[in-house]
Design a protein around this motif. Structure first.
Motif, mmCIF file in Angstrom:
data_model
loop_
_atom_site.group_PDB
_atom_site.id
_atom_site.type_symbol
_atom_site.label_atom_id
_atom_site.label_comp_id
_atom_site.label_asym_id
_atom_site.label_seq_id
_atom_site.Cartn_x
_atom_site.Cartn_y
_atom_site.Cartn_z
ATOM 1 N N ASN A 253 -2.136 -8.992 18.190
ATOM 2 C CA ASN A 253 -3.266 -8.956 19.126
ATOM 3 C C ASN A 253 -4.484 -9.627 18.522
ATOM 4 O O ASN A 253 -5.111 -10.490 19.139
ATOM 5 N N ARG B 196 3.081 0.309 22.234
ATOM 6 C CA ARG B 196 4.472 0.050 21.889
ATOM 7 C C ARG B 196 4.672 0.308 20.394
ATOM 8 O O ARG B 196 5.616 0.992 19.992
ATOM 9 N N ALA B 197 3.760 -0.216 19.588
ATOM 10 C CA ALA B 197 3.872 -0.008 18.144
ATOM 11 C C ALA B 197 3.838 1.484 17.828
ATOM 12 O O ALA B 197 4.618 1.981 17.011
ATOM 13 N N ASN C 65 14.969 4.947 11.490
ATOM 14 C CA ASN C 65 13.778 5.774 11.511
ATOM 15 C C ASN C 65 13.990 7.108 10.842
ATOM 16 O O ASN C 65 13.847 8.162 11.440
ATOM 17 N N PRO D 213 -6.338 1.296 16.148
ATOM 18 C CA PRO D 213 -6.423 0.007 16.831
ATOM 19 C C PRO D 213 -7.072 0.100 18.210
ATOM 20 O O PRO D 213 -7.745 -0.834 18.647
ATOM 21 N N HIS E 271 3.786 18.245 16.305
ATOM 22 C CA HIS E 271 2.451 18.436 16.872
ATOM 23 C C HIS E 271 2.340 19.725 17.692
ATOM 24 O O HIS E 271 1.320 19.990 18.290
ATOM 25 N N ARG F 190 5.647 -2.756 9.844
ATOM 26 C CA ARG F 190 6.351 -2.819 11.118
ATOM 27 C C ARG F 190 5.478 -2.241 12.236
ATOM 28 O O ARG F 190 5.440 -2.757 13.339
ATOM 29 N N ILE F 191 4.786 -1.166 11.911
ATOM 30 C CA ILE F 191 3.926 -0.528 12.905
ATOM 31 C C ILE F 191 2.688 -1.367 13.159
ATOM 32 O O ILE F 191 2.144 -1.384 14.255
ATOM 33 N N ILE G 61 -6.291 -1.041 11.322
ATOM 34 C CA ILE G 61 -4.899 -1.154 11.762
ATOM 35 C C ILE G 61 -3.950 -0.741 10.639
ATOM 36 O O ILE G 61 -2.977 -0.013 10.856
ATOM 37 N N GLN H 33 7.102 3.235 18.960
ATOM 38 C CA GLN H 33 8.254 2.875 18.128
ATOM 39 C C GLN H 33 8.175 3.468 16.732
ATOM 40 O O GLN H 33 9.174 3.523 16.027
ATOM 41 N N ALA H 34 6.983 3.909 16.343
ATOM 42 C CA ALA H 34 6.857 4.492 15.007
ATOM 43 C C ALA H 34 7.336 5.941 14.978
ATOM 44 O O ALA H 34 7.483 6.525 13.912
ATOM 45 N N ILE H 35 7.582 6.507 16.143
ATOM 46 C CA ILE H 35 8.007 7.909 16.165
ATOM 47 C C ILE H 35 9.517 7.993 15.957
ATOM 48 O O ILE H 35 10.297 7.283 16.580
ATOM 49 N N ALA I 168 -3.934 3.013 10.094
ATOM 50 C CA ALA I 168 -3.088 3.703 11.071
ATOM 51 C C ALA I 168 -1.620 3.566 10.693
ATOM 52 O O ALA I 168 -0.853 4.531 10.747
ATOM 53 N N ARG J 172 8.157 -2.121 29.011
ATOM 54 C CA ARG J 172 8.792 -2.945 27.980
ATOM 55 C C ARG J 172 9.809 -2.164 27.187
ATOM 56 O O ARG J 172 10.832 -2.696 26.779
ATOM 57 N N GLN K 3 2.345 12.177 19.739
ATOM 58 C CA GLN K 3 2.476 11.734 18.355
ATOM 59 C C GLN K 3 2.100 10.261 18.194
ATOM 60 O O GLN K 3 1.484 9.865 17.204
ATOM 61 N N ARG L 242 -1.766 9.367 17.885
ATOM 62 C CA ARG L 242 -2.451 9.444 16.596
ATOM 63 C C ARG L 242 -2.404 8.096 15.877
ATOM 64 O O ARG L 242 -3.370 7.667 15.263
ATOM 65 N N ILE L 243 -1.261 7.435 15.993
ATOM 66 C CA ILE L 243 -1.108 6.144 15.335
ATOM 67 C C ILE L 243 -1.903 5.075 16.069
ATOM 68 O O ILE L 243 -2.401 4.132 15.473
ATOM 69 N N PRO M 149 2.342 -5.383 15.875
ATOM 70 C CA PRO M 149 1.815 -5.650 17.217
ATOM 71 C C PRO M 149 0.275 -5.688 17.290
ATOM 72 O O PRO M 149 -0.265 -6.652 17.821
ATOM 73 N N PRO M 150 -0.455 -4.689 16.761
ATOM 74 C CA PRO M 150 -1.908 -4.844 16.823
ATOM 75 C C PRO M 150 -2.424 -6.028 16.006
ATOM 76 O O PRO M 150 -3.420 -6.653 16.390
ATOM 77 N N GLU N 133 0.593 -3.504 23.687
ATOM 78 C CA GLU N 133 1.248 -3.770 22.407
ATOM 79 C C GLU N 133 0.934 -2.684 21.383
ATOM 80 O O GLU N 133 1.765 -2.332 20.550
ATOM 81 N N ILE N 134 -0.278 -2.157 21.474
ATOM 82 C CA ILE N 134 -0.658 -1.096 20.541
ATOM 83 C C ILE N 134 0.173 0.168 20.792
ATOM 84 O O ILE N 134 0.658 0.810 19.860
ATOM 85 N N TYR O 39 -3.523 -6.055 25.619
ATOM 86 C CA TYR O 39 -3.646 -5.717 24.203
ATOM 87 C C TYR O 39 -3.220 -4.270 23.951
ATOM 88 O O TYR O 39 -2.501 -3.980 23.004
ATOM 89 N N GLU O 40 -3.671 -3.374 24.821
ATOM 90 C CA GLU O 40 -3.332 -1.961 24.620
ATOM 91 C C GLU O 40 -1.823 -1.755 24.677
ATOM 92 O O GLU O 40 -1.262 -0.958 23.929
#
Ligand SMILES: Nc1ncnc2c1ncn2[C@@H]1O[C@H](COP(=O)(O)OP(=O)(O)OP(=O)(O)O)[C@@H](O)[C@H]1O
Ligand SMILES: Nc1ncnc2c1ncn2[C@@H]1O[C@H](COP(=O)(O)OP(=O)(O)OP(=O)(O)O)[C@@H](O)[C@H]1O
Ligand SMILES: [Mg+2]
Ligand SMILES: [Mg+2]
Lengths: 251, 509, 509, 251
Positions: free
Chosen positions: B439, C396-397, B508, C436, D101, B431-432, B394, C400-402, B397, C332, C428, C431-432, B435-436, C393-394, C390-391
């Motif tokens: 979990n 979402r993270a 961001n 997880p 990408h 921050r990224i 995690i 939000q990282a983009i 990533a 969400r 994108q 990849r992140i 969430p995982p 939340e993954i 679980y997925e």
């Protein structure tokens, strides 16, 4: 102070620099000009150990960084050399790269406090005076995401200056600045020069290059086509490619 | 031993019962008018016990494994003889023995069942057939422990659902380790993991006496009685059994049995005069606490204690997982070839193999190479090391999602890699990763119940113990499920707040 | 029912045995010179059986739960009478009944144990005491099924480790559902989840006959024999039991017992002439396959089949989790207040409550509101819906990282939100999210063994079945563990390659 | 074509625009100049529906977007209006925001193919000719991460043009360009103007503003201090603030 000898740099199989030599003496202000994609940014990155190169060497006051294919290349020593180089040479990026999770003040003071070991209070005083220089004292508590492009640019310059380097590399420091600010930055840089700071500036602003530099280098397709004093270069360019490039500025 | 999903299986079964009535027990005990008559007419008395509970109560003869022996076997056989019937053996897990009795699976439960106020509410007890005392066992080499008082501040092992446990807990400052099996506490005692064991005398006599490394300390302490448990309505049977017990006492047959097993002591004399004492249990408390709400709320403190253990273990092992995971991620991202290989292998192996095996090796395997961990340490280490593998990925990533320009800018300012990571990259990667990570933390709450295999009483195990004691599977199950939800929900709320805080001024860049 | 960790507990116990010899069985069967003599001198024959297996073999009398009844109880009592001894009952899980027999826990195992070449290698069988046949049961309303051949292409339920299962599997194109309990197949048959049940006649006779919704189809098919299993060396006991069986046959006592239970049919006449047939099992195969390697490799196909089911369920439920999780994450992030609330509630509830309860509600609860899912569908839906939380939340993270600029650039080009998400943000974010997600997928392989509660034979359950049949817990355990590792490792390799590919030309602008 | 009336925009409690009015007629080329932080970028973002504002309205050929506090503000309609506006008005960002990408070609063709429904082959032909215009035809298969700053800038311009908008907003389009490229972009924009494209350019390059625009707007602290034809503005600035700002350019 900074010496580049026989620099060979390839991207994949495409050569960018094919044996470039450049000597930057202490206290000089070198402007690197040239068309987009000619390798200005890459050259600056090589000088700061951010970009590995294949052959040749970059030497900053005796700290000598070799190309990875050179016989003298020493992987174990590399990081120490780079560290020493970076202590002496600061850099301002074309795309700023401010730290988004820190306030402007924090962006500027982090490195002095944790790298140079300066007291927080002192570092903040220094930072404020640097911010004043770039007319941003009232944005000290803002975060980078709340600033305009030009404001970010100026914070990046203040951040690099806060480390009190002996030389500083600017990658297009004026690209997001308005004419007034360009004038200010020019004054800042001139002040630095008076303090003995060696300065390398990659820029598209010919007027800026002319006004600020003591030496101009014209780069085209990774090769130094012409170099000399700004006066000689701008008033009397020798090379045809250079003449064409400068034509718009001249008219 | 698999406690992990016990609570949920039971909840599931309850659910099933609610959903389809076809799963209701096909008959219940109330169908009987008189068990005594049935026993006599069938010529068989069915006896519920758990041979896994072990020596010297009821167990398989090591010399002739097919045969059950033990002092209780002899007692039951004597009772059956007096009743003029045969014995039918009914093996039943000890935990649910009173539950099965109530369902009507057998006629009597006789298996070292201590007469306690709780049990008296769900079963009818005969007069006691044995006065047990608690015996302290210590290492032969350890001369610090000579009396019960010497246990203050020590680590003491005992068995769950026993009076000895209650005794130790009343002492206040004793660190109590609760085991399900009778072998393990003595094993841990030899391994220096605990300082003493306090168990019913019969168990100490059988397991500790022959072991030269261990010694029985001082005179037995505490006291209580084993009784035969019957269904509440079987008063006629109780009367008959009381008579028989009296007879066995008077004729000296009981004494002979106990003497043969090395269990006779002066305490047994009290069996002749116990009656007032028994009444105290059987008559006064039920009026106060027979109503269910009182019963359930009375168990809450114990459940909360279990929940605290779950939270404690989860928090500590998550802290370990976070730290170790970060180290692994950094090794993978920035380390040389060897570090990368080590980190990758660690991640693959710890993710790919089951947690339970990792726990077993840590707790039972390590002493063989001289490293003896406490159960708590093993639990935290086991969970933490397992989850570290997941966390590592995690973080990787998260770190890789941060713009390379950030690193370059920091490096160009003269920051070291370490400083860059700490001040620039990790705060943004976090921050990224939140969430995982959340979990995994929530999953860890549930996975932590696996550590009950190494003598830790966390929430699920507490539930199991209480449910067996109170037989209120349903209400306790709901409470336990709510407790689990009550752990994960605030965590997930807090994580979101934290995440939001980190995002607030970050457009961001 | 808790199959999840059974394999690992067993592996753990094996480990423990290797580590400390104190856990070795305290005696073994070879200490006996002659079990027959022991039985006679003790006056007791110990009988191993599993009452959970149920009616009509051995089970608790619904009217008098304390009493065990069943045709096998009567047979054992008759045998004991002939031997002049009493019966001692030894309850033992059916799975491990031959294993316990070998350990010496009891003298005879008699509990509908079909005489098969595999079993003949680990136990000695007496002459058969019952010739069982397989009975097809279908819904009364369903007139498509009238012969064995009609089962082609149908969904048929049966019990695990039975000849009926083998028969169905040999037919090739029958979808076989394997159950552990005897009630569930008939339940699923009524619920239309399967088309027919094929089980040993005694079971069909007891469970299906009284149910008006079901009907017994045609005449019984297949044939085989139940025998009494003994330890290999107990040849004297086998001889004695053979004599007694012969006598019970000749005197008609067996016939009376079977008739009383509705189990007598012409097939039983064969019991008089079976001897050649039995020899065929007992004498020829051991010479070929007594060596262990052959034994283990022979089980590999079944293990692989289990592994395929595990992979299939995991893949399909992961696909569901990925899709649903993405939807939840989008709700969400971009939905209005209501969508956000729904999504958040879903995530909190599905993360906070145990998977097993979710599975139970889905499989056993839904039919009550008219939705009857197949076991496979319930398994995939249950796992998928749980992991979706679980997925979500993954993702979402990841999203939000983009950089917000990416969205703005796409929007300014006139792209819709949907298109922006699909073409710009998700590629994108993926990849992140890959690391997880890989974590969860690997955890899912292990969690999928939970679905064995709803009659799916995946890897862990296959292991349990084979280990019980072959009694080679250790080697099979290692193989099973390797199979699990063999699933997660390539997955994690592939995920890394994919991640690398996505990163290759992305200097992270 | 674009009309801004009474625009009020606040960041937190800090007002940026306090009732700004601006009218951009069809086919005109409007240069917005002014010091850093004066609100040039924000104004462009408001015109494209990327930035919500409190009061006033922005109207593009009849598609009227109201401030969120206005009586006429309609949350349900908002996204449709914005969508319509964006179809007509393209934008090139100061920080490019290329899709990392996707290859350069893919960056340019994605929107035409999926939004306008143009055939892939046709879109690619168009893209190649746009790339040729910005001298990047040989970088078509590269990824943004492999390009220099100026190259990225030009790809961003090509990407916006590929959508064939009626108006286009440039946020400092020349900040990463060398003088030659500035000349090229000037030619490109002039070509667009001939085709009738309305153009709004926020820029610090006074020469560029002077050469390309038909109308110049001088913004300071969120207010339009002066506006007019480039000739009037540059040769005869009225406002003192403006005079100071232009002094360096003038000298
Ligand atoms: N999210 C925000 N929160 C608070 N203030 C902001 C935010 N975004 C922009 N600002 C402020 O609004 C003002 C205008 O910003 P804008 O980006 O429009 O300036 P600009 O004229 O484009 O400047 P430059 O020429 O430097 O790009 C700046 O002072 C900036 O600090
Ligand atoms: N990672 C990379 N892979 C391949 N080619 C690259 C990579 N990075 C840069 N280049 C190429 O190297 C050349 C020089 O790039 P550089 O960024 O140094 O140019 P520059 O002179 O700074 O241009 P500009 O003025 O536009 O910033 C460009 O043609 C660019 O496409
Ligand atoms: Mg550059
Ligand atoms: Mg701007």
């Amino acid at each position: 102070m900074i010496e580049i000898c026989n620099l060979l740099k390839e991207y994949g199989r495409q050569p960018l620099f094919k044996g470039l030599n450049l000597n930057i003496s202490k206290g000089s202000v070198v402007a690197i000009i040239g068309p987009s994609g000619s390798g200005k940014s890459t050259l600056l990155r090589c000088m700061n150990g951010l970009e590995a190169f294949q052959r040749g060497c970059v030497s900053v006051e005796g700290h000598k960084l070799y190309g990875v294919l050179e016989r003298d290349y020493n992987k174990g020593q590399e990081s120490i050399i780079i560290k020493n180089i970076r202590r002496k040479v600061g850099m301002v990026f074309q795309q700023f790269h401010l730290f988004p999770h820190m306030s402007v003040l924090h962006n500027i003071t982090t490195a002095p406090i944790h790298v140079l070991g300066i007291q927080r209070a002192e570092a903040e005083t220094d930072a404020i005076s640097l911010l004043r220089k770039v007319h941003l004292e009232e944005k000290a508590q803002k975060y980078p995401g709340q600033l305009s492009g030009g404001e970010q640019q100026r914070v990046a310059i203040a951040r690099a200056l806060a480390m009190k380097p002996e030389a500083i590399l600017f990658d297009e420091p004026t690209s997001s600045l308005d004419p007034e600010m360009i004038e200010e930055v020019l004054q800042v840089i001139k002040g630095l020069v008076l303090e003995g700071m060696t300065t390398v500036i990659a820029t598209h602003e010919m007027a800026f290059a002319r006004d600020v530099s003591t030496h101009v280098v014209f780069l085209d397709k990774g090769e130094i086509v012409e170099q000399g004093s700004p006066k000689a270069i701008f008033s009397n360019p020798q090379n045809d490619r250079m003449k064409a490039f400068l034509s718009r500025f001249m008219k | 031993m698999v406690m992990k999903y016990r609570i949920f299986i039971i909840l599931g079964m309850i659910l099933q019962i609610f959903i389809s009535s076809e799963y209701l027990p096909k008959s219940d005990a109330f169908a009987y008018q008189d068990t005594l008559d049935k026993i006599k007419s069938r010529g068989v008395i069915t006896w519920g016990f758990d041979a896994e509970g072990g020596a010297p109560y009821v167990f398989h003869d090591p010399a002739h494994p097919a045969k059950l022996i033990g002092f209780e076997v002899e007692i039951v056989e004597a009772i059956a003889r007096e009743l003029g019937v045969k014995v039918q053996f009914f093996q039943n897990a000890w935990d649910s023995i009173l539950l099965s009795l109530r369902r009507g699976d057998f006629d009597i439960a006789l298996n070292g069942i201590e007469i306690t106020p709780e049990r008296v509410q769900t079963a009818l007890f005969t007069r006691p057939y044995y006065a047990y005392t608690e015996q302290i066992v210590a290492r032969a080499s350890d001369n610090r422990i000579n009396r019960l008082e010497d246990l203050h501040g020590k680590k003491v092992g005992t068995l769950y659902n026993t009076e000895a446990k209650r005794l130790l807990e009343e002492m206040g400052d004793v660190a109590v380790s609760i085991y399900s099996g009778q072998v393990e506490p003595f094993k841990d005692l030899s391994l220096n993991r605990i300082d003493a064991v306090l168990v019913d005398l019969p168990i100490a006599a059988y397991y500790a006496m022959p072991n030269p490394q261990l010694r029985m300390v001082g005179s037995p302490v505490g006291e209580g009685y084993y009784g035969i448990a019957l269904r509440k309505e079987d008063t006629a049977l109780a009367e008959e059994l009381n008579k028989i017990t009296e007879k066995l006492l008077r004729t000296g047959e009981l004494k002979r049995i106990y003497s043969r097993w090395g269990l006779w002591n002066v305490a047994q004399e009290k069996l002749f005069f116990h009656e007032g004492l028994l009444q105290q249990y059987t008559e006064s408390p039920p009026s106060v606490s027979e109503t269910m709400p009182v019963g359930v709320t009375r168990f809450l403190p114990t459940l909360f204690k279990g929940a605290l253990v779950t939270i404690g273990i989860s928090l500590l092992s998550m802290m370990l997982a976070v730290t170790l995971g970060l180290l692994l991620a950094i090794m993978r991202l920035y380390g040389n070839k060897w570090f990368q290989m080590i980190s990758t292998a660690y991640i693959e192996i710890y993710r790919g193999t089951p947690l339970l095996i990792q726990l077993y090796i840590l707790y039972y395997g390590m002493p063989n190479i001289g490293v003896s961990l406490s159960a708590f340490a093993a639990a935290i280490l086991g969970l933490g090391m397992n989850y570290a593998a997941y966390e590592a990925e995690i973080y990787r990533a998260g770190i890789q999602a941060i713009h390379k320009g950030q690193t370059e800018a920091a490096l160009s300012l003269g920051m070291s890699r370490r400083l860059t990571l700490k001040r620039v990259i990790l705060p943004q990667a976090l921050r990224i990763a939140i969430p995982p990570m959340t979990n995994d933390f929530i999953a860890l709450f549930k996975d932590s119940s696996l550590v009950s295999v190494i003598a830790i009483t966390e929430l699920t195990k507490s539930y199991g113990i209480l449910a067996a004691a109170s037989m209120d599977f349903f209400k306790l199950g709901i409470i336990t499920a709510l407790l689990y939800f009550g752990m994960s929900y605030p965590l997930s709320r807090y994580a979101r707040k934290w995440e939001k805080k980190l995002t607030s001024h970050d457009r961001n860049l």
